[in-house]
Structure formats: structure tokens, C-alpha cells
Design a protein around this motif. Structure first.
Motif, mmCIF file in Angstrom:
data_model
loop_
_atom_site.group_PDB
_atom_site.id
_atom_site.type_symbol
_atom_site.label_atom_id
_atom_site.label_comp_id
_atom_site.label_asym_id
_atom_site.label_seq_id
_atom_site.Cartn_x
_atom_site.Cartn_y
_atom_site.Cartn_z
ATOM 1 N N PRO A 1 0.824 -1.227 0.000
ATOM 2 C CA PRO A 1 0.000 0.000 0.000
ATOM 3 C C PRO A 1 0.852 1.269 0.000
ATOM 4 C CG PRO A 1 -0.060 -1.071 2.154
ATOM 5 C CD PRO A 1 0.651 -2.006 1.234
ATOM 6 N N GLU A 2 2.057 1.246 0.602
ATOM 7 C CA GLU A 2 2.904 2.438 0.612
ATOM 8 C C GLU A 2 3.285 2.855 -0.816
ATOM 9 O OE1 GLU A 2 3.358 0.154 4.380
ATOM 10 O OE2 GLU A 2 3.558 -0.320 2.260
ATOM 11 N N LEU A 3 3.455 1.864 -1.681
ATOM 12 C CA LEU A 3 3.798 2.159 -3.071
ATOM 13 C C LEU A 3 2.668 2.924 -3.765
ATOM 14 C CD1 LEU A 3 5.504 1.752 -5.668
ATOM 15 C CD2 LEU A 3 4.453 -0.506 -5.874
ATOM 16 N N ILE A 4 1.425 2.459 -3.626
ATOM 17 C CA ILE A 4 0.281 3.110 -4.282
ATOM 18 C C ILE A 4 0.059 4.509 -3.699
ATOM 19 C CG2 ILE A 4 -2.165 2.870 -4.808
ATOM 20 C CD1 ILE A 4 -0.410 0.802 -6.177
ATOM 21 N N ASN A 5 0.208 4.634 -2.381
ATOM 22 C CA ASN A 5 -0.009 5.952 -1.769
ATOM 23 C C ASN A 5 1.046 6.963 -2.222
ATOM 24 O OD1 ASN A 5 -2.250 5.081 -0.360
ATOM 25 N ND2 ASN A 5 -1.040 4.420 1.411
ATOM 26 N N PHE A 6 2.308 6.518 -2.363
ATOM 27 C CA PHE A 6 3.354 7.447 -2.771
ATOM 28 C C PHE A 6 3.158 7.878 -4.222
ATOM 29 C CE2 PHE A 6 7.539 8.898 -4.014
ATOM 30 C CZ PHE A 6 7.965 9.588 -2.888
ATOM 31 N N LEU A 7 2.748 6.952 -5.099
ATOM 32 C CA LEU A 7 2.495 7.334 -6.498
ATOM 33 C C LEU A 7 1.318 8.302 -6.589
ATOM 34 C CD1 LEU A 7 2.999 3.895 -8.299
ATOM 35 C CD2 LEU A 7 4.594 5.813 -8.177
ATOM 36 N N LEU A 8 0.303 8.067 -5.774
ATOM 37 C CA LEU A 8 -0.827 9.007 -5.747
ATOM 38 C C LEU A 8 -0.365 10.391 -5.269
ATOM 39 C CD1 LEU A 8 -3.906 9.522 -5.954
ATOM 40 C CD2 LEU A 8 -4.089 8.733 -3.575
ATOM 41 N N GLY A 9 0.518 10.430 -4.248
ATOM 42 C CA GLY A 9 1.017 11.715 -3.765
ATOM 43 C C GLY A 9 1.881 12.424 -4.788
ATOM 44 N N VAL A 10 2.690 11.687 -5.577
ATOM 45 C CA VAL A 10 3.530 12.313 -6.607
ATOM 46 C C VAL A 10 2.647 12.940 -7.686
ATOM 47 C CG1 VAL A 10 5.212 11.838 -8.435
ATOM 48 C CG2 VAL A 10 5.526 10.861 -6.158
ATOM 49 N N LEU A 11 1.583 12.241 -8.097
ATOM 50 C CA LEU A 11 0.668 12.827 -9.077
ATOM 51 C C LEU A 11 -0.081 14.027 -8.488
ATOM 52 C CD1 LEU A 11 -0.825 9.645 -10.775
ATOM 53 C CD2 LEU A 11 0.891 11.213 -11.694
ATOM 54 N N HIS A 12 -0.327 13.985 -7.173
ATOM 55 C CA HIS A 12 -0.996 15.124 -6.527
ATOM 56 C C HIS A 12 -0.110 16.373 -6.580
ATOM 57 C CE1 HIS A 12 -3.581 17.290 -3.770
ATOM 58 N NE2 HIS A 12 -2.518 17.559 -3.004
ATOM 59 N N LEU A 13 1.217 16.193 -6.608
ATOM 60 C CA LEU A 13 2.109 17.352 -6.713
ATOM 61 C C LEU A 13 2.011 18.036 -8.061
ATOM 62 C CD1 LEU A 13 5.346 15.905 -5.047
ATOM 63 C CD2 LEU A 13 3.595 17.343 -3.995
ATOM 64 N N ALA A 14 1.463 17.353 -9.069
ATOM 65 C CA ALA A 14 1.325 17.949 -10.405
ATOM 66 C C ALA A 14 -0.037 18.587 -10.628
ATOM 67 C CB ALA A 14 1.587 16.880 -11.467
ATOM 68 N N VAL A 15 -0.941 18.529 -9.647
ATOM 69 C CA VAL A 15 -2.291 19.099 -9.789
ATOM 70 C C VAL A 15 -2.236 20.569 -9.390
ATOM 71 C CG1 VAL A 15 -4.673 18.961 -8.990
ATOM 72 C CG2 VAL A 15 -3.354 16.863 -9.376
ATOM 73 N N LYS A 16 -2.884 21.424 -10.209
ATOM 74 C CA LYS A 16 -2.891 22.857 -9.905
ATOM 75 C C LYS A 16 -3.944 23.204 -8.859
ATOM 76 C CE LYS A 16 -1.219 24.476 -14.402
ATOM 77 N NZ LYS A 16 -1.524 25.334 -15.588
ATOM 78 N N ASP A 17 -5.183 22.844 -9.123
ATOM 79 C CA ASP A 17 -6.297 23.210 -8.242
ATOM 80 C C ASP A 17 -6.478 22.104 -7.206
ATOM 81 O OD1 ASP A 17 -8.462 24.335 -7.067
ATOM 82 O OD2 ASP A 17 -9.858 23.958 -8.739
ATOM 83 N N LYS A 18 -6.238 22.387 -5.954
ATOM 84 C CA LYS A 18 -6.336 21.402 -4.886
ATOM 85 C C LYS A 18 -7.439 21.739 -3.894
ATOM 86 C CE LYS A 18 -1.409 20.235 -5.029
ATOM 87 N NZ LYS A 18 -1.096 21.065 -6.214
#
Length: 862
Positions: free
Chosen positions: A614-631
Motif C-alpha cells: 500500500p505504501e507504493l500506491i499511496n506514494f504514487l498518488l502523492g507524486v501525481l498530486h504534486l502535479a495538480v494545480k487546483d487542490k
């Protein structure tokens, strides 16, 4: 009618007959069987017992039965009446007696004629009856033995073997006047024998002369026809034309070709690893000695060997009867020059041997240097088979090229150049380093290829099968080499190519010593994990692992299996990766790079076992979240070490959307985990796009990896929401847009709708109730069956147990009885032997006393 008398058993009879008033009155012979309680209406038979009487009866019974069987054991003696008609019931007694009498008379008659040799048998000697043979005392000497080549007549031979005289059969014509046979006198027999011997000698001489004449005639006839048979030596023109021979068909030609084909040669036997290591060390020692000789400026001779003459009868099995170094005999100026020639030959052989060793060493060293320069990975020195094959080919070529040069004497300048070249070469033998500083000094200053060759030669020279302490040295070498790899990774810039070439050496040592390698790797992982925990306890957060630790994790995946359910090395390594992905916050692009490297390692660790991380999926989700403009309004939530909002939440947001047009896909460099130099915003945006592309690639691999999980749709639901609604994919290049579409299609194609779990509306069926089983309990708690069959079965079981216990008791008693009897036999034999020994000692003592008394009487007389 009265009741029938009750049958009494043997014990009751014996008790009544053998119990006397003395036994009954003796309280020590009587045993009273006490009862726990009395039962009305039950008569007791054995209230009082006599154990002594019962024991004596049992012993007597065993003596009559068991003891007799023991004494007749292994004895098959039987008296069988073999008289005629004994078991025939149809014969009368008188007839049996007559038949037996007649058979007895025939048997005695046969015994009478058994040794009577003169009635039926006739003794002979060489076909003649002994009764018809006569003896003559005088021997007949022959004076003509020399001419007859040792051949004797039949009469003379018979006379010698007949007992020293002339023995012959009398003829039928020799009869006296009365018609009876007449024996010749001794003189007549001798004269007749002499005449016959002379006649035979004359006949043999005539036969010899006739054969001589026939031989001469045959020689003359052969000479006359010999010219006709000598057509082979005549010229071809004079020969008669031979008839055309029939041509061979294809089958015969193939058979003849198969006969001339090369036969399979026997191959060499397979060598053990110990033999291979020993030969490899000897080869390296020889090359090192040659290198040292060239450093000292010694000349290297020619090693080309001339092919020795091989006989046609040579079996080619390596066996040499005599050496070729024997001097030949020569005669010059009236003197033998054996010593001079022998000295010359010996000197030439010594020079050839020295030259052969030197040149072979030079050629092998040159061939190995060429291999080192030509091989890109420089791992050929590890493979003994490839090295031996390649080395032989290069040595053969170099022998042809350098043979003329080595024949002539080298000049002083050439020797100096050769010595300098030998000094520049790598040594062929190395000692195992005792510490990390020794290893560092051994490898420092050499290129990566030479470092690999040094390590390979160190392993070969210190193989565990060559010495006792080499195993411990090579185990230490693995730890030193691991530390050296960490130092190479910590340098600026890191020497990643050298580390890549060191991995085969680590792998070879790990295969030799897996336990030592696992302990060394465990120590490295435990130290790094403890240091991370200490930093977390003090500061609350820790930095991502450095490049050396990332390389250690990669080496762990290469050296040890990652698909095991539980492994002493890979399992702690995976836990360490999970801890780093969870506890280390992302503060810069270097941290993003380190996190993506850890994600790549995690995917590699779980690729075979398909273990969910699960740590792998959560970290990939967080990396993609760094590329989102509107949060502001997101349909998903991120977990630490990422934050929903903050100053470091926009690390991967592009500063200029136009920069995606000039972007080309590149892999993230490992050196970016330490220092990242981005001068312009365009380079920064390009690096951000490369990080997003790497993250999408990892998501695609995870999607295919976890497709078979039942919770697949729930795991990837936040990622689906982020990719479809929040990620600014339109501003990304076309390659990223295609990858984005493939991921969404793969996730949507695997979604499954599952119904909710609800209770059943119908009333559940109650369990079937049974009527309780009432069991009658009798005899103070003992259960008895209700039916007749059950009671009968229980009675039989009780009887069986009782009889079984009784049988065991009797068997034990029989065993004790037999053991006691065997002991009595042994004691009896020992007592008899002691008695006889005592008698012998007594008789010897009596004799000794009598002898001493006699000796005293003799002494008193003197």
C-alpha cells in the motif's frame, strides 16, 4: 431329579489331594482373599488360597510340558522302522518274515562277492592282461639310438614299461606238438627283438632317401614354371588385359567411407571445482613468475616445440618408455665425443625449457591483456572455460608472430622496454586483504576493468579449497567490497559504471558464502534503519536514503530471492523501503527522485510474488498530486508524507505549459538523488515532466500487477479520480497523454460491480430436535447396553480382556521358568568345569609332590 454333578477342574482336585493338615494349619502357607463387600446369594469358592501348592503344581506342569519341549528343541532325531512291509497292512506277518529273510540273504551274498576280484574282473596293463605277461630281468640296450633320433620300437617300449623285462602277447602259431602254446626262450626273444629293430632302422633310412629324391625333383619342376608366375614384375604392356571389375554400388561405397571416417576420441574427464581452482592458481603463479623475470630483464626463450617423431605403433596414450635426451654415439678425430655431445644436448634442453616457460608466460600475459582491453564488461576472467579457449587461440597466434624475435638475443634497450612493460602490467597473484584499507589500497588508482580483474585473481589465488584460512578471508572480502561500493556511490560524482562492474564479483562471493553475505547485508540494512528511527524520534521526520543505500537495496534484489514469503534479507529490505516511503517527507525534486527510485525498487521486489504494497500506491498518488494545480475540491485524500495543501505541494506543477512541446522522454539519473543542477525554468519543467512520466509508468506496471486482486477497483479508485478529473493532461505532451489513456482504459476495464451483503428475508429454519437417549446405568456407574446384542458384545469383550491378561501372565511365568532353567544349566556346566579343573590341579600337585620326593631321594643318595 437332582442337579447334575458339577464338573470340577484340575485345581480343585489338586487342592483336595495335596493339601495336608500341616499346610492348612500353617498360617504362612494360607492366603486369604478379602472382599470389598459381601453380596447376598453369591457363594465364594476361593476365599482361602494356597499359593505354595499352586506354585508347585504349576512348576511340575511346566517341567512335564515346557521343559521337555525346550530340551527337544532343534532336535529332529526319530526312530523310523524301515523294515520291509512294516507299514503295509495288507501283508500277513508270515509273508513279511519270508520277504525280509530273502532280502537279508541277497544282501549277505552281495557283500561276499564285493572283494572277490579274480572271478569276474581282469586286470590289464596297456591293453594286455597281467596274467599273460612275463618278466625278464635283463634290459636290452640299443646301439643305434643316435641314428634313429630317439625313436624306439614298440617291443622295446613295452619292455621298459612292463616292469624291466620284455612283455608281449604270445602268437597263435607258437604251439607245441601236442597242440598247446609253447613259450619262447629268453635268447630267442632277444634275437627276434634285435632283428626287428634293425629292420625298422633300414626301412626308415630308405624312406628318408626317397623323400630326398622327391624334394630335389620338385625343386627342378618349380624352377621350370616360376617364369610363368612372375607376370607381376613385367611391364604393363606385356600383361594380359584383365577383365573389367564390376563397379561398386552406392551402399558399398558408403560402407567403405564409414570405415575411413574419423572415430570419436575419448574426452577428458570432468574436473572437480578443487582441481580447477588448483590449476588456475598454478597458471597465475606461472604468469607472475614470468612477469617478475621480465621485470628483472631476463631474456625469454622460444617456447615453440618441434613435433617429435611418432611411430606407427604409437597408441597416443602419453606413455614414454625412454626419453629423447639420450646422447648419440659419434666418432671424430679418432676419439669418442660422448661427453661433449651429451653436454651440448643437456645445455640446449635447459635453454629450451627456460625459454619455453618465459615465452609461454609472455604470450599468456599478452593474450590476457588483450582480453581485458577488448571485453567491455571485463567478466571474461571469471569464466574459466571461455578464458581458456580464447587464451589458447591468442597464444597460438602470438607464438607465430613472436617466435622469430625471441630466437635472437635481446638488446639492452629492448630489455629495458620489456621490463617497463612488465612493471606496467597487473600482478597475477594477490593476497586476500585483511582490512578495508588494504582493499582500498589494492584497488585505488586502477580503472574499473583492472579492479574487476584484481578481484577475480584474488578469489582464484585464495580459493577455499587451496588453504584452510582462505574461506574466512573471502568472507571478509565480501564485507570489504560492499563497503567499497558504498564509498564509490558516495563520491561526487558517483562512479556508477565501476559499481556496475563490481556486482558480478559480489554475486560470485555470495554464491560461495551465502550465510556470510546475508549477515553482511543484514548488518547494513539494520544500521540504516536504526539511524532513520533515531532521527525520527529526535526531529519527527527523516531524509530520504542516500544513493549508497539505494544501491545496497538494488544489490539485495540482485543477490537474494525476492519471491520468498519470508526471507532474512529481502523482507527487511522491503520493510525499510516501505518505512522510507511513509516517513520521509517530500521537500524538493531530489526527494521526488529518491522516492521514485524507491518505488521502482518496490515494484521489482513484488513483481514475482505479487504482494500488495500500500505504501507504493499511496506514494504514487502523492507524486501525481504534486502535479495538480487546483487542490481545493478533490475527490480523493492523500496520506503522509504528502499534504493536501502547502508550499511544497506544487513541486511538479509546470511553470510554463509551452515547455511540454520541446520535451523528450528521458530516464531520471541516479545522481539526481544527491545534487540536481537545473539552471533554467525550461530544464526544471522538463525534469518535472520526466518525473510524471516515470510515475505513470510505475502506475501502469502496478495496474497489471494487482489486476487479480478482489479489491482492485477500490485500490485504484482515488488514482482514477485524480487522472480523469484533476491532472492537467491536456498541457502534457502526446506521449504522456497516450500513457494516461492506457492507464484509465486498463483500470476501467477491470472494474467489477459487486452486490452488497444483506440478511435473508425468510425465517431461518431451526435445527432438528432429537429425543434424548436414555441409557440404563447399572453396577455403580458402569454403562450397559440396552439390547441383547450389546450386552453379549460387552460380555465377550470382558472375557477377551480377562483371557488376554491371563495369557500374558502365563507367558511371563513361562519365560521366567525357561530363564531359570537356562541359568541352572549354565551354573551346572560351570560347576562341572570347576570340578574338572580342580581334579586336574590335584593330579598335577600329586605329580609335582612325587617328583620332588624322588628328587630328594636322589640327592640324599649322593
Amino acid at each position: 431329579m437332582g442337579k447334575p454333578p458339577k464338573k470340577k477342574n484340575l485345581a480343585d482336585k489338586v487342592r483336595k489331594t495335596k493339601t495336608s493338615t500341616e499346610i492348612k494349619n500353617n498360617p504362612f502357607e494360607v492366603k486369604i482373599n478379602r472382599k470389598k463387600f459381601d453380596i447376598l446369594g453369591r457363594k465364594s469358592k476361593h476365599d482361602v488360597g494356597l499359593p505354595g501348592v499352586s506354585r508347585s503344581k504349576a512348576i511340575n506342569k511346566r517341567k512335564e510340558t515346557l521343559l521337555k519341549e525346550y530340551k527337544t528343541k532343534d532336535k529332529a532325531n526319530k526312530f523310523i522302522d524301515r523294515r520291509f512291509g512294516e507299514y503295509d497292512t495288507k501283508m500277513d506277518p508270515e509273508e513279511k518274515i519270508l520277504q525280509r529273510f530273502s532280502m537279508e540273504r541277497q544282501r549277505t551274498q552281495d557283500k561276499k562277492n564285493m572283494y572277490n576280484l579274480n572271478e569276474e574282473e581282469e586286470l590289464t596293463h596297456y591293453g594286455q592282461s597281467l596274467s599273460e605277461m612275463e618278466k625278464l630281468n635283463d634290459m636290452v640296450d640299443s646301439d643305434d639310438d643316435a641314428d634313429e633320433k630317439g625313436m624306439l620300437s614298440a617291443e622295446l617300449t613295452a619292455s621298459h614299461f612292463g616292469g624291466g623285462g620284455l612283455l608281449r602277447r604270445k602268437t597263435q602259431g607258437e604251439k607245441d606238438n601236442g597242440g598247446n602254446q609253447r613259450a619262447k626262450s629268453r635268447q630267442e626273444l632277444i634275437e627276434e627283438l634285435i632283428l626287428k629293430s634293425k629292420q625298422e632302422k633300414r626301412e626308415r633310412q630308405n624312406q628318408k632317401e626317397e623323400s630326398q629324391v622327391l624334394t630335389e625333383k620338385l625343386d627342378q619342376d618349380w624352377k621350370s614354371i616360376q617364369g610363368l608366375l612372375a607376370h607381376k614384375n613385367a611391364p604393363k604392356a606385356d600383361r594380359h588385359e584383365e577383365e573389367d571389375k564390376p563397379k561398386l554400388d552406392e551402399y558399398d561405397m558408403m560402407v567403405r567411407e564409414l570405415g575411413f571416417e574419423m572415430k570419436a576420441q575419448p574426452s577428458e574427464k570432468m574436473k572437480t571445482p578443487e582441481e580447477v581452482a588448483r590449476e588456475e592458481r598454478e597458471r597465475l603463479q606461472k604468469l607472475e613468475a614470468d612477469r617478475l623475470r621480465r621485470m628483472m630483464g631476463d631474456a625469454v626463450g622460444d617456447c615453440t616445440k618441434t613435433q617429435a617423431h611418432m611411430s606407427a605403433d604409437d597408441l597416443n596414450d602419453g606413455f614414454i618408455l625412454d626419453g629423447d635426451d639420450k646422447p648419440t654415439l659419434s666418432y671424430q678425430d679418432g676419439k669418442w665425443n660422448i661427453n661433449e655431445e651429451g653436454a651440448k644436448i643437456e645445455g640446449d634442453d635447459e635453454e629450451e625449457e627456460e625459454g619455453g616457460e618465459g615465452e609461454s608466460g609472455e604470450e599468456e600475459s599478452d593474450g590476457e591483456v588483450e582480453e581485458e582491453g577488448s571485453d567491455e564488461d571485463s567478466h571474461s576472467d571469471l569464466d574459466s572455460e571461455q578464458e581458456s579457449v580464447g587464451g589458447e587461440d591468442e597464444e597460438e597466434e602470438e607464438e607465430k608472430d613472436e617466435a622469430p624475435a625471441t630466437k635472437s638475443q635481446l638488446s639492452e634497450e629492448e630489455r629495458k622496454a620489456q621490463a617497463e612493460a612488465a612493471k606496467a602490467e597487473l600482478p597475477y597473484t594477490f593476497k586476500a586483504p585483511e582490512s578495508y584499507s588494504d582493499l582500498k589500497g589494492l584497488l585505488q588508482g586502477h580503472p574499473a576493468d583492472h579492479q574487476c580483474i584484481i578481484l577475480a585473481r584474488t578469489q582464484k589465488c585464495n580459493h577455499p579449497s587451496l588453504a584452510v584460512g582462505n574461506k574466512l578471508k573471502l568472507q571478509k572480502l565480501f564485507g570489504f567490497l560492499l563497503e567499497y561500493v558504498g564509498e564509490l556511490a558516495s563520491r561526487s560524482p558517483p562512479e556508477l559504471s565501476t559499481i556496475d562492474k563490481m556486482i558480478p564479483q559480489l554475486y560470485g562471493l555470495c554464491q560461495l558464502f551465502p550465510e556470510a553475505a546475508s549477515k553482511a547485508m543484514q548488518t547494513t540494512l539494520v544500521d540504516s534503519a536504526h539511524s532513520m528511527e533515531e532521527v525520527l524520534e529526535v526531529k519527527g521526520r527523516a531524509a530520504f536514503p542516500q544513493l549508497d543505500m539505494l544501491i545496497y537495496l538494488k544489490i539485495t534484489a540482485l543477490l537474494f530471492p525476492t519471491s520468498d514469503f519470508r526471507h532474512p534479507v529481502t523482507t527487511p529490505a522491503l520493510l525499510y523501503i516501505s518505512q522510507a516511503l511513509t516517513k520521509c517527507p517530500v521537500m524538493s525534486l531530489e526527494d521526488v527522485t529518491s522516492g521514485l527510485v524507491l518505488c521502482c525498487l518496490a515494484v521489482e521486489y513484488v513483481s514475482f510474488s505479487k504482494r500488495f504494497c500500500p505504501e507504493l500506491i499511496n506514494f504514487l498518488l502523492g507524486v501525481l498530486h504534486l502535479a495538480v494545480k487546483d487542490k481545493t475540491s478533490t475527490g480523493y485524500s492523500v496520506v503522509p508524507p504528502f499534504r493536501q495543501k502547502g508550499k511544497v505541494s506544487d513541486l511538479l506543477v509546470l511553470s510554463d505549459p509551452e515547455s511540454s512541446q520541446t520535451w523528450s522522454k528521458k530516464t531520471l539519473p541516479l545522481s539526481a538523488t544527491q545534487t540536481l543542477t537545473l539552471t533554467t525554468d525550461l530544464d526544471t519543467d522538463h525534469y518535472r515532466l520526466s518525473a510524471v512520466a516515470t510515475c505513470l509508468d510505475l502506475l501502469k506496471r502496478c495496474s497489471s500487477l494487482y489486476r487479480e486482486l478482489a479489491s482492485y477497483s477500490h485500490i485504484f479508485q482515488p488514482i482514477t479520480t485524480l487522472l480523469s478529473k484533476h491532472l492537467p493532461i491536456k498541457t502534457y505532451p502526446a506521449a504522456l497523454q497516450d500513457l494516461h489513456g492506457e492507464i484509465l482504459a486498463a483500470i476501467s476495464g477491470s472494474l467489477m460491480s459487486r452486490p452488497l451483503l444483506v440478511f435473508e428475508k425468510k425465517k431461518p429454519i431451526p435445527l432438528e430436535l432429537f429425543t434424548p437417549k436414555i441409557v440404563e446405568v447399572l453396577d455403580y456407574g458402569k454403562k450397559r447396553g440396552n439390547t441383547k446384542e450389546e450386552r453379549e458384545k460387552e460380555r465377550l469383550n470382558h472375557k477377551y480382556k480377562k483371557e488376554f491378561k491371563g495369557a500374558l501372565r502365563e507367558i511371563r511365568k513361562d519365560t521366567r521358568f525357561l530363564a531359570r532353567e537356562k541359568l541352572n544349566e549354565v551354573m551346572g556346566r560351570d560347576a562341572e568345569r570347576k570340578r574338572k579343573v580342580k581334579e586336574l590341579f590335584g593330579s598335577l600337585a600329586t605329580q609335582e609332590g612325587e617328583w620332588k620326593a624322588l628328587k630328594r631321594r636322589k640327592n640324599s643318595r649322593h
